[in-house]
Motif scaffolding. Structure first.
Motif, PDB file in Angstrom:
ATOM      1  N   GLN A  98      29.598  16.819 -22.558  1.00 40.54           N
ATOM      2  CA  GLN A  98      29.481  15.544 -21.860  1.00 40.54           C
ATOM      3  C   GLN A  98      30.657  14.612 -22.102  1.00 40.54           C
ATOM      4  O   GLN A  98      30.741  13.548 -21.487  1.00 40.54           O
ATOM      5  N   VAL A  99      31.580  14.997 -22.983  1.00 39.30           N
ATOM      6  CA  VAL A  99      32.758  14.169 -23.237  1.00 39.30           C
ATOM      7  C   VAL A  99      33.640  14.149 -21.994  1.00 39.30           C
ATOM      8  O   VAL A  99      33.968  15.195 -21.438  1.00 39.30           O
ATOM      9  N   GLY A 100      34.030  12.948 -21.591  1.00 39.50           N
ATOM     10  CA  GLY A 100      34.824  12.835 -20.372  1.00 39.50           C
ATOM     11  C   GLY A 100      36.030  11.928 -20.488  1.00 39.50           C
ATOM     12  O   GLY A 100      36.711  11.683 -19.494  1.00 39.50           O
ATOM     13  N   SER A 101      36.315  11.428 -21.685  1.00 44.29           N
ATOM     14  CA  SER A 101      37.465  10.547 -21.876  1.00 44.29           C
ATOM     15  C   SER A 101      37.945  10.651 -23.308  1.00 44.29           C
ATOM     16  O   SER A 101      37.238  11.161 -24.196  1.00 44.29           O
ATOM     17  N   LYS A 130      48.130  19.967 -18.414  1.00 51.10           N
ATOM     18  CA  LYS A 130      47.643  19.085 -17.337  1.00 51.10           C
ATOM     19  C   LYS A 130      47.192  19.881 -16.127  1.00 51.10           C
ATOM     20  O   LYS A 130      46.344  19.438 -15.349  1.00 51.10           O
ATOM     21  N   GLN A 131      47.795  21.059 -15.936  1.00 51.60           N
ATOM     22  CA  GLN A 131      47.456  21.907 -14.789  1.00 51.60           C
ATOM     23  C   GLN A 131      46.306  22.870 -15.090  1.00 51.60           C
ATOM     24  O   GLN A 131      45.870  23.603 -14.214  1.00 51.60           O
ATOM     25  N   VAL A 185      43.996  16.456 -25.583  1.00 51.46           N
ATOM     26  CA  VAL A 185      43.124  15.372 -25.119  1.00 51.46           C
ATOM     27  C   VAL A 185      43.821  14.520 -24.068  1.00 51.46           C
ATOM     28  O   VAL A 185      43.222  14.149 -23.054  1.00 51.46           O
ATOM     29  N   ALA A 186      45.097  14.224 -24.269  1.00 51.48           N
ATOM     30  CA  ALA A 186      45.850  13.457 -23.275  1.00 51.48           C
ATOM     31  C   ALA A 186      45.948  14.210 -21.954  1.00 51.48           C
ATOM     32  O   ALA A 186      46.057  13.592 -20.882  1.00 51.48           O
ATOM     33  N   TYR A 222      39.347  19.050 -24.025  1.00 51.75           N
ATOM     34  CA  TYR A 222      38.679  18.565 -25.230  1.00 51.75           C
ATOM     35  C   TYR A 222      38.255  19.748 -26.108  1.00 51.75           C
ATOM     36  O   TYR A 222      37.299  20.457 -25.788  1.00 51.75           O
ATOM     37  N   PRO A 223      38.963  19.958 -27.245  1.00 51.66           N
ATOM     38  CA  PRO A 223      38.631  21.085 -28.128  1.00 51.66           C
ATOM     39  C   PRO A 223      37.697  20.669 -29.268  1.00 51.66           C
ATOM     40  O   PRO A 223      37.798  19.562 -29.810  1.00 51.66           O
ATOM     41  N   PHE A 224      36.821  21.589 -29.652  1.00 49.17           N
ATOM     42  CA  PHE A 224      35.888  21.361 -30.755  1.00 49.17           C
ATOM     43  C   PHE A 224      35.720  22.646 -31.541  1.00 49.17           C
ATOM     44  O   PHE A 224      35.728  23.740 -30.964  1.00 49.17           O
ATOM     45  N   VAL A 225      35.527  22.513 -32.845  1.00 45.10           N
ATOM     46  CA  VAL A 225      35.212  23.652 -33.718  1.00 45.10           C
ATOM     47  C   VAL A 225      33.904  23.347 -34.435  1.00 45.10           C
ATOM     48  O   VAL A 225      33.755  22.288 -35.048  1.00 45.10           O
TER      49      VAL A 225
END
Length: 443
Positions: A282-285, A101-102, A168-169, A173-176
């Motif tokens: 662009q993912v924000g949620s 979170k930090q 994500v919480a 936001y991770p992606f492979v």
């Protein structure tokens, strides 16, 4: 948005990023406020034998504080760059007051990442230095090479850390994004791993994917009809969901098909990898993330066989590694090693430094043909007799084959065996029973 790019291992020139930075800045929507001034090209030294992955992570933290200070940012990594950043997260933003979170990192986009290592790493420094598909003629540093070897303790520790996170919480936001195309121009005819199916010539899809599972099995006092101890699950954890996509016609590197180096910054249209990176940024949620992850999964065009990776580690009840053992896969309702489907096996490697770790590479589609979905294994550890020894053990997962072994994923398997101590190791005798007791050691 500030974007940091972190290269792979043994890179000596930031031109390795090709035209990707320019293409991202050029095709980014105005809402991202992304331009070339906001892109910093990471540079780190990985070809020195004294440098460890944790050293690089610490150096990244210093560079981040100097250059980015307290600002939030996104990262695009290639190859070993992903373990570098994940190690940084584990060292500076683990559970507690300084959790994710930090963390100022908002998006982690990993291109062809060696998250679970690479089969090439066991070949050794001199041979790898000749493989232009990964090292461009530079001999790799030994300690980072040790981390990258399949089944390394460093991979195990980092993967266990990630299992306890909920990125994500926490707003990360991770992606492979990886490929499975072999560039014939980079094929090494002396090393079949550079053309291994289910890989991009360097990293297996199952070794890149951050969707994985950890299963812990422990020996019980129950014995089967053959005198083998029964193993039961004592922990079963699935990694937090991670966006995963297999791009068509993408290899690990190279100017023609390389997932990153083939990008031309002046092309009139963005390449698929550029478009997907921009979508990720662009993912924000959590809702946006879930929708894009599903879109990435649905877009995976697969024509060839799919593979799965199984990493087995053996420990005793004192936490000590057991390095001498035989591992047999079993299949069918009778759990017979002779009933495995034809062509199921592709490769196996035993880690040279963590001798208790064995990595199997299996044809997932063939394994699904196992009779009645019954899969298991038998372990024959040594020593198997004497004053201190281990029993043979067996595990059966009736009907759970498809649950444990998944295409393009890794199953981490930690097996804990009981160290059996003979009563003769220590005994108390009366004064009248004096005499030579060396024969007691002959059990």
């Amino acid at each position: 948005m500030k974007l940091v790019m972190v290269h792979g291992w043994s890179v000596t020139d930031t031109r390795v990023y090709g035209g990707l930075p320019e293409a991202l800045a050029r095709f980014a929507p105005e809402s991202l406020a992304l331009d070339i001034e906001h892109i910093f090209l990471g540079r780190y030294i990985s070809f020195n034998d004294e440098v460890r992955l944790a050293d690089v992570a610490d150096a990244f933290e210093r560079a981040r504080q100097e250059r980015l200070q307290g600002e939030s940012f996104a990262i695009v990594t290639h190859s070993t760059g992903a373990p570098v950043i994940r190690t940084w997260l584990a060292r500076y933003y683990s559970q507690g007051a300084q959790g994710l979170k930090q963390c100022p990192l908002t998006h982690l986009i990993m291109l062809a990442p060696a998250n679970h290592g690479s089969a090439l790493a066991q070949l050794g420094k001199s041979r790898l230095g000749r493989l232009k598909s990964w090292f461009d003629g530079v001999e790799p540093g030994q300690q980072i090479l040790d981390w990258l070897e399949l089944g390394s303790l460093g991979q195990h520790q980092l993967s266990r850390y990630w299992l306890s996170q909920d990125p994500v919480a926490d707003g990360l936001y991770p992606f492979v994004i990886s490929g499975e195309t072999i560039d014939s121009n980079l094929y090494d005819f002396l090393n079949s791993y550079t053309a291994e199916p289910g890989s991009d010539g360097v990293v297996r899809l199952a070794g890149a994917n951050l969707n994985y599972r950890w299963l812990e099995l422990t020996e019980t006092q129950t014995l089967d009809d053959n005198g083998r101890a029964v193993l039961i699950p004592t922990a079963d954890v699935i990694a937090p969901a991670c966006g995963f996509e297999v791009l068509p016609r993408a290899s690990h590197s190279g100017s023609k098909l390389g997932i990153m180096t083939s990008v031309n910054g002046r092309s009139p249209k963005p390449r698929p990898v550029v478009s997907r990176i921009l979508q990720c940024l662009q993912v924000g949620s959590a809702g946006d993330y879930s929708a894009l992850c599903q879109q990435m999964a649905d877009s995976n065009p697969r024509s060839g066989p799919r593979f799965t990776q199984l990493v087995v580690r053996l420990w005793d009840n004192e936490g000590e590694p057991i390095c001498d053992f035989d591992f047999l896969l079993l299949a069918g309702p009778d759990y017979d090693p002779g009933k495995l489907p034809r062509g199921f096996f592709k490769d196996r490697q035993k880690n040279q430094r963590s001798g208790n770790a064995l990595t199997l590479y299996l044809n997932h589609d063939r394994m699904l043909k196992t009779a009645e979905g019954c899969l298991g294994f038998r372990i024959l550890p040594r020593p198997d007799n004497g004053l201190a020894h281990y029993r043979p053990v067996e595990f059966r997962c009736a009907g759970k084959l498809a649950e444990y072994l998944r295409a393009d994923q890794t199953l981490m398997l930690d097996v804990h065996l009981t160290r059996h101590i003979h009563p003769h190791v220590f005994s108390l005798t009366g004064a009248s029973e004096q005499g030579d007791f060396r024969q007691l050691a002959e059990v």
